[in-house]
Design a protein around this motif. Structure first.
Motif, PDB file in Angstrom:
ATOM      1  N   GLU A   1       0.833  -1.187   0.000  1.00 15.25           N
ATOM      2  CA  GLU A   1       0.000   0.000   0.000  1.00 15.25           C
ATOM      3  C   GLU A   1       0.876   1.247   0.000  1.00 15.25           C
ATOM      4  N   GLU A   2       0.453   2.237  -0.785  1.00 14.09           N
ATOM      5  CA  GLU A   2       1.193   3.494  -0.790  1.00 14.09           C
ATOM      6  C   GLU A   2       0.985   4.205   0.538  1.00 14.09           C
ATOM      7  N   VAL A   3       2.035   4.859   0.965  1.00 11.28           N
ATOM      8  CA  VAL A   3       1.943   5.628   2.200  1.00 11.28           C
ATOM      9  C   VAL A   3       1.217   6.930   1.871  1.00 11.28           C
ATOM     10  N   LYS A   4       0.125   7.167   2.564  1.00  8.14           N
ATOM     11  CA  LYS A   4      -0.641   8.396   2.333  1.00  8.14           C
ATOM     12  C   LYS A   4       0.100   9.585   2.942  1.00  8.14           C
ATOM     13  N   ASP A   5      -0.099  10.712   2.378  1.00  2.95           N
ATOM     14  CA  ASP A   5       0.527  11.957   2.854  1.00  2.95           C
ATOM     15  C   ASP A   5       2.040  11.876   2.825  1.00  2.95           C
ATOM     16  N   ALA A   6       2.588  11.222   1.810  1.00  2.00           N
ATOM     17  CA  ALA A   6       4.039  11.132   1.668  1.00  2.00           C
ATOM     18  C   ALA A   6       4.413  11.412   0.222  1.00  2.00           C
ATOM     19  N   ALA A   7       5.545  12.045   0.033  1.00  2.00           N
ATOM     20  CA  ALA A   7       6.053  12.307  -1.318  1.00  2.00           C
ATOM     21  C   ALA A   7       7.254  11.394  -1.535  1.00  2.00           C
ATOM     22  N   TYR A   8       7.109  10.429  -2.440  1.00  2.00           N
ATOM     23  CA  TYR A   8       8.199   9.503  -2.706  1.00  2.00           C
ATOM     24  C   TYR A   8       9.332  10.228  -3.429  1.00  2.00           C
ATOM     25  N   HIS A   9      10.552   9.974  -3.025  1.00  2.00           N
ATOM     26  CA  HIS A   9      11.727  10.488  -3.724  1.00  2.00           C
ATOM     27  C   HIS A   9      12.213   9.465  -4.734  1.00  2.00           C
ATOM     28  N   ILE A  10      12.167   8.203  -4.334  1.00  2.00           N
ATOM     29  CA  ILE A  10      12.571   7.104  -5.217  1.00  2.00           C
ATOM     30  C   ILE A  10      11.568   5.974  -5.006  1.00  2.00           C
ATOM     31  N   ARG A  11      11.163   5.372  -6.103  1.00  7.89           N
ATOM     32  CA  ARG A  11      10.272   4.216  -6.008  1.00  7.89           C
ATOM     33  C   ARG A  11      10.669   3.243  -7.108  1.00  7.89           C
ATOM     34  N   GLU A  12      11.524   2.281  -6.758  1.00  7.38           N
ATOM     35  CA  GLU A  12      12.091   1.367  -7.744  1.00  7.38           C
ATOM     36  C   GLU A  12      11.713  -0.087  -7.526  1.00  7.38           C
ATOM     37  N   ARG A  13      11.100  -0.407  -6.413  1.00  7.21           N
ATOM     38  CA  ARG A  13      10.801  -1.806  -6.129  1.00  7.21           C
ATOM     39  C   ARG A  13       9.800  -2.338  -7.131  1.00  7.21           C
ATOM     40  N   ARG A  14      10.056  -3.560  -7.587  1.00  7.86           N
ATOM     41  CA  ARG A  14       9.219  -4.177  -8.611  1.00  7.86           C
ATOM     42  C   ARG A  14       7.993  -4.841  -8.015  1.00  7.86           C
ATOM     43  N   TYR A  15       6.932  -4.791  -8.779  1.00  5.74           N
ATOM     44  CA  TYR A  15       5.727  -5.508  -8.398  1.00  5.74           C
ATOM     45  C   TYR A  15       4.954  -5.829  -9.666  1.00  5.74           C
ATOM     46  N   GLY A  16       4.025  -6.722  -9.522  1.00  6.95           N
ATOM     47  CA  GLY A  16       3.215  -7.120 -10.659  1.00  6.95           C
ATOM     48  C   GLY A  16       3.424  -8.586 -10.981  1.00  6.95           C
ATOM     49  N   THR A  17       2.792  -9.008 -12.046  1.00  3.05           N
ATOM     50  CA  THR A  17       2.900 -10.404 -12.457  1.00  3.05           C
ATOM     51  C   THR A  17       4.055 -10.573 -13.429  1.00  3.05           C
ATOM     52  N   PHE A  18       4.540 -11.791 -13.503  1.00  2.68           N
ATOM     53  CA  PHE A  18       5.574 -12.111 -14.479  1.00  2.68           C
ATOM     54  C   PHE A  18       5.322 -13.500 -15.023  1.00  2.68           C
ATOM     55  N   SER A  19       5.874 -13.745 -16.185  1.00  2.00           N
ATOM     56  CA  SER A  19       5.821 -15.066 -16.797  1.00  2.00           C
ATOM     57  C   SER A  19       7.066 -15.216 -17.639  1.00  2.00           C
ATOM     58  N   ARG A  20       7.738 -16.325 -17.484  1.00  2.15           N
ATOM     59  CA  ARG A  20       8.958 -16.581 -18.252  1.00  2.15           C
ATOM     60  C   ARG A  20       8.892 -18.009 -18.766  1.00  2.15           C
ATOM     61  N   SER A  21       8.998 -18.182 -20.079  1.00  2.46           N
ATOM     62  CA  SER A  21       8.983 -19.508 -20.693  1.00  2.46           C
ATOM     63  C   SER A  21      10.347 -19.792 -21.294  1.00  2.46           C
ATOM     64  N   LEU A  22      10.829 -21.011 -21.053  1.00  6.01           N
ATOM     65  CA  LEU A  22      12.151 -21.408 -21.515  1.00  6.01           C
ATOM     66  C   LEU A  22      12.068 -22.737 -22.247  1.00  6.01           C
ATOM     67  N   PRO A  23      12.727 -22.849 -23.389  1.00  4.71           N
ATOM     68  CA  PRO A  23      12.790 -24.162 -24.028  1.00  4.71           C
ATOM     69  C   PRO A  23      13.764 -25.056 -23.259  1.00  4.71           C
TER      70      PRO A  23
END
Length: 151
Positions: A89-111
């Motif tokens: 969750e984003e911190v309310k009432d805060a101004a981010y200086h840096i936001r680099e952490r990854r999130y979301g879905t991923f999928s990787r297929s390999l032969p």
């Protein structure tokens, strides 16, 4: 003692081509990948794959992923690793200086380089590293043939 080396103009052209390839890769490919990461559009884990006499071993770096959020499938000769890192969750009432952490879905297929026995595969997860051990199918394992001398 100095050694004479025959001048080859094509060797210098190959070096120039490699330099240009690296320049274009850094200028165009990587900024698009970092844009996708910063926008939360997804990411792909870094993977090492190697084989021993009996197994294919795959190690994937998946920091922040919980083991229950990983889904691994083998279809034919393709290994697919899917998962999700949930955004905090984003911190309310805060101004981010840096936001680099990854999130979301991923999928990787390999032969896969050789057929494997999917039913006997093992998956272990420790410190953000997923290790898959995929036993090779019996027909592709190396066989030792004993040589006997005739009498």
């Amino acid at each position: 003692m100095a050694e004479l080396v025959r001048w080859d103009p094509f060797r210098e052209m190959v070096s120039l081509r490699e330099t240009m390839d690296r320049l274009l890769d850094e200028a165009f490919a990587r900024p698009l990948a970092s844009l996708a990461l910063s926008e939360g559009l997804g990411w792909v884990p870094q993977i090492d794959m190697y084989q021993t006499d009996n197994d294919i071993v795959v190690k994937a770096t998946v920091p922040g992923v919980k083991p229950e959020d990983l889904h691994i499938t083998i279809t034919g000769d393709v290994l697919t690793i899917r998962g999700e890192v949930k955004a905090e969750e984003e911190v309310k009432d805060a101004a981010y200086h840096i936001r680099e952490r990854r999130y979301g879905t991923f999928s990787r297929s390999l032969p896969l380089p050789v057929p494997v026995v999917a039913d006997k595969a093992k998956a272990e997860f420790e410190n953000g590293i997923l290790t898959l051990t995929l036993p090779k199918a019996e027909e592709v394992r190396p066989k030792t043939i004993e040589v006997k001398a005739k009498k």
